[in-house]
Write a protein that holds these residues in place. Structure first.
Motif, PDB file in Angstrom:
ATOM      1  N   LEU A   1       0.858  -1.162   0.073  1.00 50.66           N
ATOM      2  CA  LEU A   1      -0.073   0.080  -0.074  1.00 50.66           C
ATOM      3  C   LEU A   1       0.838   1.197  -0.147  1.00 50.66           C
ATOM      4  O   LEU A   1       1.799   1.543   0.817  1.00 50.66           O
ATOM      5  CB  LEU A   1      -0.800  -0.031   1.316  1.00 50.66           C
ATOM      6  N   TYR A  12       0.203   5.700   0.013  1.00 51.06           N
ATOM      7  CA  TYR A  12      -0.520   6.561   0.208  1.00 51.06           C
ATOM      8  C   TYR A  12       0.244   7.759   0.505  1.00 51.06           C
ATOM      9  O   TYR A  12       0.936   7.991   1.848  1.00 51.06           O
ATOM     10  CB  TYR A  12      -1.724   6.458   1.228  1.00 51.06           C
ATOM     11  N   THR A  55       3.976   4.166   3.399  1.00 42.28           N
ATOM     12  CA  THR A  55       3.970   2.862   2.654  1.00 42.28           C
ATOM     13  C   THR A  55       3.797   1.615   3.659  1.00 42.28           C
ATOM     14  O   THR A  55       4.248   1.571   5.028  1.00 42.28           O
ATOM     15  CB  THR A  55       5.173   2.370   1.930  1.00 42.28           C
ATOM     16  N   LEU A 112       0.760  -4.479   6.666  1.00 47.78           N
ATOM     17  CA  LEU A 112      -0.947  -4.445   6.513  1.00 47.78           C
ATOM     18  C   LEU A 112      -1.932  -5.575   7.090  1.00 47.78           C
ATOM     19  O   LEU A 112      -2.652  -5.251   7.887  1.00 47.78           O
ATOM     20  CB  LEU A 112      -1.235  -4.489   4.939  1.00 47.78           C
ATOM     21  N   PRO A 152      -4.503   4.579   4.525  1.00 45.20           N
ATOM     22  CA  PRO A 152      -4.144   3.284   4.873  1.00 45.20           C
ATOM     23  C   PRO A 152      -4.810   2.708   5.835  1.00 45.20           C
ATOM     24  O   PRO A 152      -5.322   1.646   5.734  1.00 45.20           O
ATOM     25  CB  PRO A 152      -2.498   3.374   5.376  1.00 45.20           C
TER      26      PRO A 152
END
Length: 819
Positions: free
Chosen positions: A334, A336, A340, A346, A376
């Protein structure tokens, strides 16, 4: 004529005088008598009959054509022979006698059913020539008496053969009783819309020749019939038949600008099938008679639906993600802005929140709402809900407060995941019994994947609310196996594993977003989240920063926006696969992209939320001047085009699109009646308990097996990718005390399409502003009309229906200025 010519020839050869008796009257005598007789009340009665009989008749018989109708009518045609054998002809005579009909009426009835099934119209007009020699004295007269009759055939309801023959008999006899009025005068009386591309009143002619063909009996001569080949035609189709040697023979002529020979061959086959069925069982509804040949039925229902592929049907979506974590724990999952998260990070964050959700009582099929800014933490929240066994309900921050409140009340989640912005948007809609958690603040829980007892791929993954035709949004329930099939297909078709990152620009409440969300996460690729809003500079930067982005899912409206903000140089290498869905795609929308990103693969994607994001796909290999096809079904998906009676429509004909297979949703939350109406047993599938979804969309098959989307069979529209049912907006408008009635229509095309509300209300110069404020409080921004037109009454057609074509174009007073 042949008999008279033969008699004269024999007499001439024998040196005898003309043996024919003199004519009692001449054509001028008839013409003078007709002018005197056909006037006054008789003329008025015939005129009134045709005015009534053809009132509000369909302007065009919309038969499926192999090519678009040219701007100006073409008269170039060819003919194909038609033959009905002696056995069937005998049976047709018997059927006609049993029901007091003629062979002409019986074949007309059968041909009408074929045309109705091809066009999808149950009200049609067919032209037929009439000898118009209704008096014995004019039968031998030399002169032109033929007139053309416009026969209106009613196939509404579900008439059987006997009932249809009675209708056709009545229409034919009534028309013949009023055949004295010349056809050109009928046209003037009815005043149909005139166009250069088709004939007025009717476009199909059926001629029945029942005069006996005389024999040439002349000494020393052998005479044979010369087969004539016609290369001109006055109408789209002309069926000419007659009885000869106990058979029915003739030809079907067709315009080559519209039809291929193979299409006309099928049409003749349909006519034969209809005639055989009619003589077999006169009590069978003609709408249920099987028209298709076995080979055509096999092609439409099986060959083009041979999409079976293996996929992890027994796994849940989050389990595919967890399996990928084991393979690519350190890879980026991910991105954003400057944040990261790796796959391991995640997964760990989602596990911590999932364990807390389980402690709070989340179990399989439990619904958990999520209302957050794009971040996120939003992705963490999604994965946590799935891991806990729950089904997430995405709520858009941009929704009006009333809409958010309705969804929360209807879905009744016990837990709501919301950040500060989400909590503010929901406000008082959150009840005291609902627990609110912020995924930005993670609990001290285990980072190990939770094991939820009893959780299977047959449980719900999410519930997405879409526009509702009854005035209220409806929640579509999608199970894990459906989204797993979709994500697996996307990953395989677009080679996601070998591509770059994916880019997410759209809202989580729009299921289009799932195309760019889940396939990368089950393939070890990264997703790049664009911040909330439509800031063009941010969109520009995210596209230009990306390399080999795949897939990127957008609507045609988004394409227009990006085209305006991206630099005019090659974009090759930035986007690898672009998927376009949510709206009708036209070739003109892709011209710029083909020029600036020639190696980028472009796909047109079709699918309602009820069939899990997208179920039909077409790769655009060449730009078409018209609408781009939507393509063929994806893996484990079946597509049927059916008529209003549930029968497969012929190849090329327009039918309502039904979707079967793995992607069919579970139904609508708390709407059992609507679920039963739209989610039906699949009679064409061998799979047990198979279901199909009735979309309400119209489509047709192209000769190569690709599907062409043709719009809605109701008045549902799509604007900027959002599916909108005007009934929901109309219900909110009528709820206002100043509004007595309301109609919402979409004006314009493509990215210029806008909603316009027409209301019957007391005159009020401030009504547009008042109504805009009213619906803005109840509906999302994309459902708010741009104009509100006040009318004293709605325009109606002759049969009392709303005439949408007559709704006026909004003027300046109809537009309310936004504040």
């Amino acid at each position: 004529l042949l008999k008279e010519l033969s008699t004269l020839y024999i007499a001439a050869c024998a040196g005898e005088a003309n043996p024919l008796p003199p004519l009692a009257i001449q054509y001028p005598d008839y013409a003078a008598w007709q002018r005197q007789w056909f006037s006054g009340e008789r003329l008025q009665a015939q005129s009134e009959y045709w005015r009534t009989a053809l009132a509000d008749a369909p302007v065009l018989l919309a038969l499926p054509t192999d090519r678009p109708r040219p701007p100006q009518q073409s008269f170039v045609g060819v003919q194909m022979p038609v033959r009905i054998d002696a056995e069937l002809t005998c049976a047709l005579k018997r059927l006609s006698q049993e029901h007091g009909a003629t062979l002409f009426m019986t074949i007309l009835a059968a041909w009408s059913v074929v045309l109705s099934r091809l066009s999808g119209q149950d009200d049609l007009v067919i032209g037929t020539p009439s000898a118009n020699r209704g008096h014995r004295a004019i039968e031998p007269l030399i002169g032109f008496f033929v007139n053309t009759l416009a026969l209106r055939i009613d196939l509404s309801g579900e008439p059987d053969t006997a009932q249809l023959l009675a209708r056709v008999r009545h229409s034919t006899l009534e028309a013949q009783a009023h055949q004295d009025l010349p056809f050109e005068q009928v046209v003037e009386i009815v005043q149909p819309p005139r166009r250069l591309d088709h004939t007025p009143l009717f476009q199909v002619k059926f001629a029945w020749h029942n005069n006996e063909i005389g024999e040439w009996r002349s000494p020393g001569l052998e005479v044979t019939s010369a087969g004539l080949s016609y290369d001109t035609i006055k109408f789209d189709l002309e069926l000419d038949l007659q009885e000869s040697s106990n058979e029915i023979v003739g030809d079907l002529r067709y315009v080559t600008a519209l039809f291929d020979r193979s299409t006309i061959e099928r049409h003749i086959g349909y006519l034969h099938a209809m005639l055989r069925a009619m003589v077999t069982n006169a009590r069978q509804p003609v709408t249920t008679i099987e028209l298709l040949a076995p080979t055509e039925r096999e092609l439409l229902l099986q060959t083009w639906n041979a999409t079976e592929r293996t996929y992890p049907v027994h796994l849940c979506l989050h389990q595919l993600f967890e399996a990928q974590v084991e393979c690519t724990a350190d890879a980026t999952a991910l991105v954003y802005e400057d944040q990261t998260l790796s796959y391991a990070e995640l997964n760990a964050r989602a596990n911590r929140l999932a364990h807390q959700l389980i402690e709070l009582g989340v179990k399989p099929d439990a619904r958990v709402a999520i209302c957050m800014e794009r971040s996120p933490a939003m992705i963490v929240g999604l994965m946590a809900i799935l891991k806990a066994g729950g089904a997430y309900i995405p709520l858009d921050l941009a929704y009006a407060g009333e809409r958010l409140a309705y969804i929360l009340a209807d879905a009744a989640p016990t837990i709501v995941l919301a950040d500060a912005a989400g909590h503010a948007a929901l406000g008082n809609a959150i009840s005291a019994s609902q627990t609110v958690l912020d995924p930005n603040t993670l609990p001290q829980q285990s980072t190990i994947n939770p094991q939820v007892p009893g959780l299977t791929s047959d449980h719900l993954a999410y519930v997405i609310y879409t526009s509702g035709s009854t005035g209220l949004p409806k929640g579509v329930m999608v199970k894990h196996h459906s989204i797993v099939n979709y994500a697996t297909h996307i990953a395989q078709q677009f080679d996601v594993e070998t591509g770059g990152d994916s880019l997410i620009l759209t809202s989580l409440s729009f299921d289009l977003t799932l195309t760019s969300l889940y396939p990368p996460l089950i393939c070890g690729r990264a997703i790049r989240l664009c911040p909330d809003g439509n800031d063009s500079s941010v969109w520009r930067q995210y596209v230009l920063d990306g390399r080999n982005l795949s897939p990127v899912k957008l609507t045609p409206s988004h394409l227009t926006l990006l085209q305006q903000i991206l630099p005019a140089y090659t974009l090759d290498g930035h986007i690898r696969a672009l998927i376009i869905g949510g709206e009708t795609l036209k070739g003109s929308a892709l011209t710029w992209w083909r020029e600036h990103a020639p190696s980028m693969r472009i796909f047109n994607h079709y699918g309602p939320t009820e069939a899990t994001v997208g179920c039909i796909v077409y790769e655009v290999s060449e730009l078409l001047a018209t609408t781009i096809p939507i393509g063929r079904p994806i893996s484990n998906t079946r597509i049927y085009l059916l008529d209003t009676h549930g029968q497969p429509v012929p190849l090329g004909a327009v039918g309502e699109l039904y979707i079967g297979g793995a992607g069919v949703a579970h139904g609508y939350l708390n709407r059992p009646e609507l679920t039963a109406e739209r989610f039906l047993p699949d009679p064409f599938s061998a799979a047990p308990q198979a279901r199909m979804y009735k979309t309400g969309d119209l489509a047709r098959y192209l000769p190569d097996g690709n599907l062409e989307f043709l719009g809605r069979n109701d008045h549902q529209v799509k604007i900027r990718g959002f599916r909108i049912e005007p009934g929901e907006i109309e219900a909110q408008l009528v709820a206002h005390p100043q509004v007595r009635d309301a109609v919402v229509a979409a004006l314009g095309e493509g990215s210029d399409k806008r909603l316009v509300a027409y209301v019957v209300a007391e005159p009020d110069p401030q009504l547009a502003s008042t109504l805009r404020a009213h619906v803005t409080a109840c509906l999302p921004e994309y459902m708010v009309p741009v104009a509100f037109v006040q009318l004293d009454a709605f325009p109606l057609t002759l049969n009392g229906k709303l005439d949408r074509q007559a709704l006026p174009t909004p003027d300046g007073d109809a537009f309310a200025h936004q504040t």
